[in-house]
Design a protein around this motif. Sequence first.
Motif, PDB file in Angstrom:
ATOM      1  N   ASN A 483       7.453  -1.747   7.414  1.00 20.65           N
ATOM      2  CA  ASN A 483       7.023  -1.586   6.024  1.00 20.65           C
ATOM      3  C   ASN A 483       6.114  -2.720   5.572  1.00 20.65           C
ATOM      4  OD1 ASN A 483       8.272   0.849   5.540  1.00 20.65           O
ATOM      5  ND2 ASN A 483      10.175  -0.068   4.826  1.00 20.65           N
ATOM      6  N   SER A 484       6.338  -3.927   6.121  1.00 27.02           N
ATOM      7  CA  SER A 484       5.503  -5.051   5.707  1.00 27.02           C
ATOM      8  C   SER A 484       4.045  -4.821   6.077  1.00 27.02           C
ATOM      9  CB  SER A 484       6.008  -6.352   6.335  1.00 27.02           C
ATOM     10  OG  SER A 484       5.723  -6.414   7.719  1.00 27.02           O
ATOM     11  N   MET A 485       3.786  -4.052   7.144  1.00 29.23           N
ATOM     12  CA  MET A 485       2.409  -3.726   7.515  1.00 29.23           C
ATOM     13  C   MET A 485       1.729  -2.927   6.394  1.00 29.23           C
ATOM     14  SD  MET A 485       1.902  -4.924  10.636  1.00 29.23           S
ATOM     15  CE  MET A 485       2.834  -5.427  12.076  1.00 29.23           C
ATOM     16  N   ARG A 486       2.464  -1.979   5.863  1.00 30.35           N
ATOM     17  CA  ARG A 486       1.922  -1.149   4.784  1.00 30.35           C
ATOM     18  C   ARG A 486       1.725  -1.972   3.518  1.00 30.35           C
ATOM     19  NH1 ARG A 486       5.157   2.041   1.557  1.00 30.35           N
ATOM     20  NH2 ARG A 486       6.846   1.743   3.057  1.00 30.35           N
ATOM     21  N   TRP A 487       2.703  -2.824   3.219  1.00 33.69           N
ATOM     22  CA  TRP A 487       2.573  -3.680   2.030  1.00 33.69           C
ATOM     23  C   TRP A 487       1.360  -4.589   2.151  1.00 33.69           C
ATOM     24  CZ3 TRP A 487       8.314  -5.666   2.403  1.00 33.69           C
ATOM     25  CH2 TRP A 487       9.179  -4.592   2.199  1.00 33.69           C
ATOM     26  N   TYR A 488       1.133  -5.098   3.364  1.00 27.96           N
ATOM     27  CA  TYR A 488       0.004  -6.012   3.571  1.00 27.96           C
ATOM     28  C   TYR A 488      -1.323  -5.309   3.293  1.00 27.96           C
ATOM     29  CZ  TYR A 488      -3.551  -8.759   5.907  1.00 27.96           C
ATOM     30  OH  TYR A 488      -4.697  -9.460   6.176  1.00 27.96           O
ATOM     31  N   ARG A 489      -1.471  -4.082   3.751  1.00 33.81           N
ATOM     32  CA  ARG A 489      -2.724  -3.346   3.516  1.00 33.81           C
ATOM     33  C   ARG A 489      -3.005  -3.235   2.025  1.00 33.81           C
ATOM     34  NH1 ARG A 489      -4.961  -0.333   7.492  1.00 33.81           N
ATOM     35  NH2 ARG A 489      -5.709   1.158   5.956  1.00 33.81           N
ATOM     36  N   ASP A 490      -1.956  -2.933   1.257  1.00 32.77           N
ATOM     37  CA  ASP A 490      -2.131  -2.831  -0.193  1.00 32.77           C
ATOM     38  C   ASP A 490      -2.408  -4.208  -0.804  1.00 32.77           C
ATOM     39  OD1 ASP A 490      -1.611  -0.123  -0.019  1.00 32.77           O
ATOM     40  OD2 ASP A 490       0.517  -0.337  -0.524  1.00 32.77           O
ATOM     41  N   ALA A 491      -1.740  -5.224  -0.276  1.00 31.45           N
ATOM     42  CA  ALA A 491      -1.854  -6.568  -0.854  1.00 31.45           C
ATOM     43  C   ALA A 491      -3.252  -7.138  -0.746  1.00 31.45           C
ATOM     44  CB  ALA A 491      -0.863  -7.513  -0.178  1.00 31.45           C
ATOM     45  N   VAL A 492      -3.973  -6.783   0.318  1.00 31.13           N
ATOM     46  CA  VAL A 492      -5.310  -7.349   0.522  1.00 31.13           C
ATOM     47  C   VAL A 492      -6.420  -6.346   0.223  1.00 31.13           C
ATOM     48  CG1 VAL A 492      -4.456  -8.964   2.250  1.00 31.13           C
ATOM     49  CG2 VAL A 492      -5.380  -6.756   2.992  1.00 31.13           C
ATOM     50  N   GLY A 493      -6.057  -5.117  -0.172  1.00 25.97           N
ATOM     51  CA  GLY A 493      -7.080  -4.108  -0.411  1.00 25.97           C
ATOM     52  C   GLY A 493      -7.812  -3.744   0.873  1.00 25.97           C
ATOM     53  N   PHE A 494      -7.031  -3.433   1.896  1.00 26.47           N
ATOM     54  CA  PHE A 494      -7.591  -3.266   3.240  1.00 26.47           C
ATOM     55  C   PHE A 494      -8.633  -2.155   3.312  1.00 26.47           C
ATOM     56  CE2 PHE A 494      -7.390  -3.008   7.888  1.00 26.47           C
ATOM     57  CZ  PHE A 494      -7.209  -4.342   8.212  1.00 26.47           C
ATOM     58  N   THR A 495      -8.460  -1.101   2.538  1.00 27.25           N
ATOM     59  CA  THR A 495      -9.377   0.035   2.610  1.00 27.25           C
ATOM     60  C   THR A 495     -10.484  -0.037   1.561  1.00 27.25           C
ATOM     61  OG1 THR A 495      -7.910   1.318   1.164  1.00 27.25           O
ATOM     62  CG2 THR A 495      -7.589   1.529   3.548  1.00 27.25           C
ATOM     63  N   GLY A 496     -10.621  -1.189   0.929  1.00 29.12           N
ATOM     64  CA  GLY A 496     -11.652  -1.336  -0.094  1.00 29.12           C
ATOM     65  C   GLY A 496     -11.131  -1.137  -1.501  1.00 29.12           C
ATOM     66  N   ALA A 497      -9.875  -0.713  -1.634  1.00 28.81           N
ATOM     67  CA  ALA A 497      -9.274  -0.573  -2.959  1.00 28.81           C
ATOM     68  C   ALA A 497      -8.944  -1.961  -3.520  1.00 28.81           C
ATOM     69  CB  ALA A 497      -8.001   0.270  -2.866  1.00 28.81           C
ATOM     70  N   PRO A 498      -8.769  -2.079  -4.818  1.00 25.46           N
ATOM     71  CA  PRO A 498      -8.402  -3.388  -5.397  1.00 25.46           C
ATOM     72  C   PRO A 498      -7.070  -3.865  -4.821  1.00 25.46           C
ATOM     73  CG  PRO A 498      -9.097  -1.853  -7.117  1.00 25.46           C
ATOM     74  CD  PRO A 498      -8.964  -1.045  -5.864  1.00 25.46           C
ATOM     75  N   PRO A 499      -6.939  -5.155  -4.524  1.00 18.16           N
ATOM     76  CA  PRO A 499      -5.664  -5.682  -4.018  1.00 18.16           C
ATOM     77  C   PRO A 499      -4.531  -5.440  -5.014  1.00 18.16           C
ATOM     78  CG  PRO A 499      -7.432  -7.286  -3.734  1.00 18.16           C
ATOM     79  CD  PRO A 499      -7.995  -6.186  -4.591  1.00 18.16           C
ATOM     80  N   VAL A 500      -3.367  -5.099  -4.489  1.00 20.53           N
ATOM     81  CA  VAL A 500      -2.181  -4.877  -5.315  1.00 20.53           C
ATOM     82  C   VAL A 500      -1.374  -6.174  -5.336  1.00 20.53           C
ATOM     83  CG1 VAL A 500      -0.110  -3.477  -5.652  1.00 20.53           C
ATOM     84  CG2 VAL A 500      -2.177  -2.446  -4.651  1.00 20.53           C
ATOM     85  N   LEU A 501      -1.444  -6.906  -6.424  1.00 23.28           N
ATOM     86  CA  LEU A 501      -0.835  -8.232  -6.489  1.00 23.28           C
ATOM     87  C   LEU A 501       0.683  -8.174  -6.365  1.00 23.28           C
ATOM     88  CD1 LEU A 501      -3.005  -9.965  -9.238  1.00 23.28           C
ATOM     89  CD2 LEU A 501      -3.375  -9.807  -6.761  1.00 23.28           C
ATOM     90  N   SER A 502       1.290  -7.079  -6.845  1.00 23.50           N
ATOM     91  CA  SER A 502       2.749  -6.967  -6.740  1.00 23.50           C
ATOM     92  C   SER A 502       3.193  -6.885  -5.276  1.00 23.50           C
ATOM     93  CB  SER A 502       3.247  -5.734  -7.502  1.00 23.50           C
ATOM     94  OG  SER A 502       2.686  -4.543  -6.951  1.00 23.50           O
ATOM     95  N   GLN A 503       2.336  -6.352  -4.425  1.00 18.30           N
ATOM     96  CA  GLN A 503       2.685  -6.286  -3.002  1.00 18.30           C
ATOM     97  C   GLN A 503       2.603  -7.673  -2.349  1.00 18.30           C
ATOM     98  OE1 GLN A 503       4.361  -3.778  -2.662  1.00 18.30           O
ATOM     99  NE2 GLN A 503       3.288  -2.230  -1.453  1.00 18.30           N
ATOM    100  N   ARG A 504       1.754  -8.529  -2.874  1.00 17.51           N
ATOM    101  CA  ARG A 504       1.723  -9.910  -2.385  1.00 17.51           C
ATOM    102  C   ARG A 504       3.053 -10.594  -2.692  1.00 17.51           C
ATOM    103  NH1 ARG A 504      -4.446 -12.132  -3.777  1.00 17.51           N
ATOM    104  NH2 ARG A 504      -5.540 -10.440  -2.684  1.00 17.51           N
ATOM    105  N   GLU A 505       3.517 -10.409  -3.918  1.00 19.30           N
ATOM    106  CA  GLU A 505       4.805 -11.000  -4.276  1.00 19.30           C
ATOM    107  C   GLU A 505       5.928 -10.417  -3.431  1.00 19.30           C
ATOM    108  OE1 GLU A 505       5.385 -13.535  -6.288  1.00 19.30           O
ATOM    109  OE2 GLU A 505       3.195 -13.682  -6.436  1.00 19.30           O
ATOM    110  N   ARG A 506       5.815  -9.138  -3.124  1.00 15.27           N
ATOM    111  CA  ARG A 506       6.846  -8.484  -2.303  1.00 15.27           C
ATOM    112  C   ARG A 506       6.878  -9.075  -0.896  1.00 15.27           C
ATOM    113  NH1 ARG A 506       7.277  -1.867  -1.643  1.00 15.27           N
ATOM    114  NH2 ARG A 506       9.558  -1.812  -1.344  1.00 15.27           N
ATOM    115  N   LEU A 507       5.712  -9.326  -0.325  1.00 13.80           N
ATOM    116  CA  LEU A 507       5.636  -9.920   1.009  1.00 13.80           C
ATOM    117  C   LEU A 507       6.171 -11.347   1.020  1.00 13.80           C
ATOM    118  CD1 LEU A 507       2.158  -8.566   2.124  1.00 13.80           C
ATOM    119  CD2 LEU A 507       4.318  -8.149   3.319  1.00 13.80           C
ATOM    120  N   LEU A 508       5.846 -12.107  -0.015  1.00  8.64           N
ATOM    121  CA  LEU A 508       6.354 -13.477  -0.085  1.00  8.64           C
ATOM    122  C   LEU A 508       7.877 -13.492  -0.218  1.00  8.64           C
ATOM    123  CD1 LEU A 508       3.629 -15.037  -2.409  1.00  8.64           C
ATOM    124  CD2 LEU A 508       3.986 -15.549   0.016  1.00  8.64           C
TER     125      LEU A 508
END
Length: 539
Positions: A483-508
Amino acid sequence: MLLDASVVTRCRRRVHLEHDPAMVDEPQAPLDPGVEQRIADAAAHRQRIANRLGELLGADWTGIARVPEHLRAERTLEAMRAGYRFISGAQFPADPGTGRRGGVDLLVRSGDGYIPVLVVRHKITDPGRGARMSPLTNPVPEAAQVDQTRKVRPQPRDQLRLAHAVRMLQALGMSAGERTGGVIGVDGDAVLWHNLQIPSWPGGRNALEEYDARFADRLAVATAAATGGEPLAQPSRINACKSCPWRLTCEEQLRATRDVSLVVRGEDATALRSAGVSTVDDLARLSVAEAREALVSSSRAAEAVLLAKAWQAGVPLVRRVEEVRVPRADVEVDVDMESYADSGAYLWGCWLSGADIGQPHGYRAFVSWDPLPSDDEARSFAEFWTWFSAVRRRTRELGLTFRAYCYNELAENRWLLASAERFAGKPGIPTVEEIREFISSDEWVDLFALVRDQFLCPNGKGLKVIAPSAGFSWRDAEASGENSMRWYRDAVGFTGAPPVLSQRERLLQYNEDDVRATWTVRRWMTSDAVLQIPHASEL
């Protein structure tokens, strides 16, 4: 009956279930989101490489559009007959005569025929020497040269997939021979050429011979399932069960029969069944001497019998030793790294505890939120190593002892060494020799190895299996590496979408819980509470 290349590395029982008409309406487990994401990433990687080849190779190259399979096969044949040197996205006509179907990412013309090339999203080489490589600007075996900086990374599945493509090309009369197949890896910078006739497989077989034996077996399994014949494959628990859509079906049957593979797996389970030991209860009744006759190894035999007894008793852990020992120190740091596939390590988390050395105790993260691969990874790794080295140095200056802990050092060691190699010369980056000195010292402690050596674990040895016995739980109910792989993609905006800051907090938070878990397990292992875990002699 038509099978693609995946069957030769697939569980035999899964092949049966996929072709048994009686299983059509049986429920299947949903695809793990992490696995689903890796499949999507691999498809995107293949498309990027195809586009790149089209740019580099010009009129010598053609790509087969993503149209229905039979149309792709027709267009692939047309492209081969037209003599294109390079064909991306090739699809072969299904071959009922041999039972084969499938395609390959790239066909390379050589002489009067074609050589298959895979495009994969994993590492295909390691630092070393001896790999035969050719550049993407001229991706043919004739242009290959021995690389003095890279050696072949063993990837048996790649070779078996290439063998499948070779056999399909031979059936079409379009093969350039059996010897060679190529792979373009995650770096996407060159083609690695495999010799498929090297006898490097069990029994002295080469990749083609190994493939032929496996494919014939899987074809027989699928045919028996489809025609209502006697099943040629029965369920048995293996590592691949975790990601199999049929795992619920097999798990129910294995538990109903109390199958021996619930506690021992792979070749050990096969050996025990051959000796007439098919259930956990059968195994638990054996003496070590009796188990040794089936398993050969006395150490594995003793462990297998104890695991069976522990499973019967329903206990998650059993002590092998009277006194559990963990090396401790005045100053301790728990370390956990988060990586994204083979792209890099974006987060190094640490938990500092013990004596006061002028640094705040607790969690500290060194992270890069630039999508990997990125040079910013070098910055975050350098900051981690600078802080970590300062803690070690200050501890020694105060005359205190120091140790750092991780859970299964293979992952951390891999990225410690890889980061030092990749970013050599950048500010704050340690040398490879400095890293090797540290990871070989007694200051670096692998808790996984200590758990493995001092406990029997019927349900596995992973941190998320062991930590609950020490009273620890993760705050996030969905915490897992996948699941952390999926969270990371959202956290950094891997596909060009805006980064999801809540996912950064979730990973930390997830990373912090991982290091708190090792801290908790270590303290528990060196406390009287661990004596509540039954000793092997009590089973």
